[in-house]
Scaffold this active site. Sequence first.
Site, PDB file in Angstrom:
ATOM      1  N   HIS A 188      19.468   7.395  41.808  1.00  0.00           N
ATOM      2  CA  HIS A 188      20.491   8.156  41.088  1.00  0.00           C
ATOM      3  C   HIS A 188      20.274   9.672  41.179  1.00  0.00           C
ATOM      4  CE1 HIS A 188      17.585   8.241  37.749  1.00  0.00           C
ATOM      5  NE2 HIS A 188      18.294   9.215  37.236  1.00  0.00           N
ATOM      6  N   ASP A 205       7.306   4.946  39.767  1.00  0.00           N
ATOM      7  CA  ASP A 205       8.550   5.102  39.010  1.00  0.00           C
ATOM      8  C   ASP A 205       9.333   6.338  39.433  1.00  0.00           C
ATOM      9  OD1 ASP A 205      10.331   4.343  36.848  1.00  0.00           O
ATOM     10  OD2 ASP A 205       9.519   6.024  35.703  1.00  0.00           O
ATOM     11  N   HIS A 263      12.702   9.278  43.539  1.00  0.00           N
ATOM     12  CA  HIS A 263      13.408  10.526  43.230  1.00  0.00           C
ATOM     13  C   HIS A 263      12.722  11.760  43.834  1.00  0.00           C
ATOM     14  CE1 HIS A 263      15.289   7.745  40.605  1.00  0.00           C
ATOM     15  NE2 HIS A 263      14.482   7.879  39.579  1.00  0.00           N
ATOM     16  N   LYS A 316       5.468  11.867  31.727  1.00  0.00           N
ATOM     17  CA  LYS A 316       6.166  11.494  30.489  1.00  0.00           C
ATOM     18  C   LYS A 316       5.486  12.244  29.341  1.00  0.00           C
ATOM     19  CE  LYS A 316       8.543   7.796  32.123  1.00  0.00           C
ATOM     20  NZ  LYS A 316       9.987   7.934  32.307  1.00  0.00           N
TER      21      LYS A 316
HETATM   22  C1  BG6 Z   1      14.318   6.466  36.269  1.00  0.00           C
HETATM   23  C2  BG6 Z   1      12.927   6.151  35.798  1.00  0.00           C
HETATM   24  O1  BG6 Z   1      14.472   6.095  37.606  1.00  0.00           O
HETATM   25  O2  BG6 Z   1      14.543   7.853  36.150  1.00  0.00           O
HETATM   26  C3  BG6 Z   1      12.731   6.600  34.374  1.00  0.00           C
HETATM   27  O3  BG6 Z   1      12.713   4.750  35.877  1.00  0.00           O
HETATM   28  C4  BG6 Z   1      13.080   8.063  34.232  1.00  0.00           C
HETATM   29  O4  BG6 Z   1      11.395   6.380  33.958  1.00  0.00           O
HETATM   30  C5  BG6 Z   1      14.454   8.343  34.824  1.00  0.00           C
HETATM   31  O5  BG6 Z   1      13.063   8.383  32.867  1.00  0.00           O
HETATM   32  C6  BG6 Z   1      14.730   9.827  34.858  1.00  0.00           C
HETATM   33  O6  BG6 Z   1      16.071  10.053  35.188  1.00  0.00           O
HETATM   34  P1  BG6 Z   1      16.824  11.340  34.663  1.00  0.00           P
HETATM   35  O7  BG6 Z   1      18.165  11.258  35.315  1.00  0.00           O
HETATM   36  O8  BG6 Z   1      16.883  11.210  33.161  1.00  0.00           O
HETATM   37  O9  BG6 Z   1      16.016  12.506  35.097  1.00  0.00           O
END
Ligand code: BG6
Length: 513
Positions: free
Chosen positions: A201, A258, A263, A363
């Site tokens: 995403h 994760d 990402h 985190k």
């Molecule tokens: C997800 C992770 O893919 O992305 C989560 O599994 C994380 O742990 C999240 O919190 C972060 O996404 P964003 O869009 O809030 O930065």
Amino acid sequence: MTPEHTQAPTQPPFSGTAVGPCTLVIFGGSGDLARRKLLPALYNLLLDGLLPPNYAVIGFGRVPCNHDEFRALARDGIEQFSRQAIQQDRWEDFAQRLSYITGSSDDPQAYQALRTQIETVEKQFALPGHRIFYLAVPPNVFASSCQVLHQAGMVDPPDHPTRSSRVIVEKPIGHDLESAREINATIGKVFHEAQIYRIDHYLGKETVQNIMVLRFANSIFEPIWNHKYIDHVQITVSEEEGIGARGLYYEQAGALRDMVQNHILQLLALIAMEPPYSLDPEVVRNARMEVLRCLRPIRGKTAEEMTIRAQYAHGTVRGQDVPGYRRENDVRPDSTTETYVALKCYIENWRWSGVPFYLRTGKAMPRRASEIAVQLKDIPEILFNTTPHPRQIPNLLTLRIQPQEGMALRIMSKIPGSRVNTHPVEMNFNYGDAFSAPSPEAYERLLLDVMAGDASLFMRRDAVEASWAWITDILQGWEAHGTRWLPEYPAGTWGPIQSDRLIETDGKKWRVV
Ligand code: BG6
């Protein structure tokens, strides 16, 4: 900084294909992702006039639900999480296209009921049989879901003359290289690679898409975008939340799997890729893929030298008490799962030779912030830089992915007055100030692209496996070390001291984000 033309583009920039009528089936239809992200995203696309005039959405899942209860769940999700408020007439239009079938992924009868429902709505709304299956379910049911879809005759081959079938899969796609390959192979038995859309995403975030525009729609950056001018790059993704109710998942994952495997490596790929010769999805994906292939492996003992992992201990984030990670629900009291990771890596190609890339994510940190900082080299030691104190501070280009989306360029400036003293100042561009329309959510863009058949922003099988290959080396290096204890950082702080040392031994510093 104010843009000269702030007119919003009418078309998504890379999406060339028109969005046609389709049926979207959401596996895990009553789950969290559907309620918080997917249904609100679809509703926003409708309000923005981007959904095709003809469409239907079917939720499928184990939680018993009838059509009306599913509509109520969708409405609740939209009321809580949508970017735009409910408009009664548009909502009614949307709601009548929603339906739900209760069933589980290992029950062939449920799939027959699903098939019947698909055929019913396709008839009702005169839909031509373009089907999108969104697997918003845990990876251990990907295989059975694909298999039963296949057996129920719901998947058409990619060369079908009139209909199309596409599948969307969410992370985690595996927990190491081998399991990623297995999942890919399983899905690959039923769907052709061209039909598979693997979501990351982050790639759907507006500011992440802007990285390519910044680099390749401007002429000032590309000439300096290499090892001759760039000293180093930092990528930070910090989150305020701890792991909340996700202990079961997180214990098996940790920050490297994760966040970095997907990402952060995608951010790295976009920042470091060669200019693609066109915006064709495969060309763009090849360019991102090349970066992953050029990452210098971090193996064996090097894993301990080039990476730092840690866990949050008890502390406070924004005034809220946060228990230590080992005291969170579903977490083992002797867990060695990392909630923070920092690492240094190199991209071994001509452009980036010798340029360190520092990546960190954690985190329970003081602030939610995702940014990429590109630091340029020091100026020569002449003119303004002849004395060690004060040194001229190098230029820094910062891309803020979230929040306060935008970009800043740090430059040195003369302090007004009769003497020549210098001071760093920032040229700042804020999305919010420059463009009045709020940015769409990542899932809006990504769903639209699947409907249009544009895979540019999705992960190809080889890219997923290349990033897992690199990450798996690190994981194996860690395993060989047999850690029984990880350094801790109090919740609400910027990670352990060891992480500062990782970068400071190179004479650099983490940015304060
Ligand atoms: C997800 C992770 O893919 O992305 C989560 O599994 C994380 O742990 C999240 O919190 C972060 O996404 P964003 O869009 O809030 O930065």
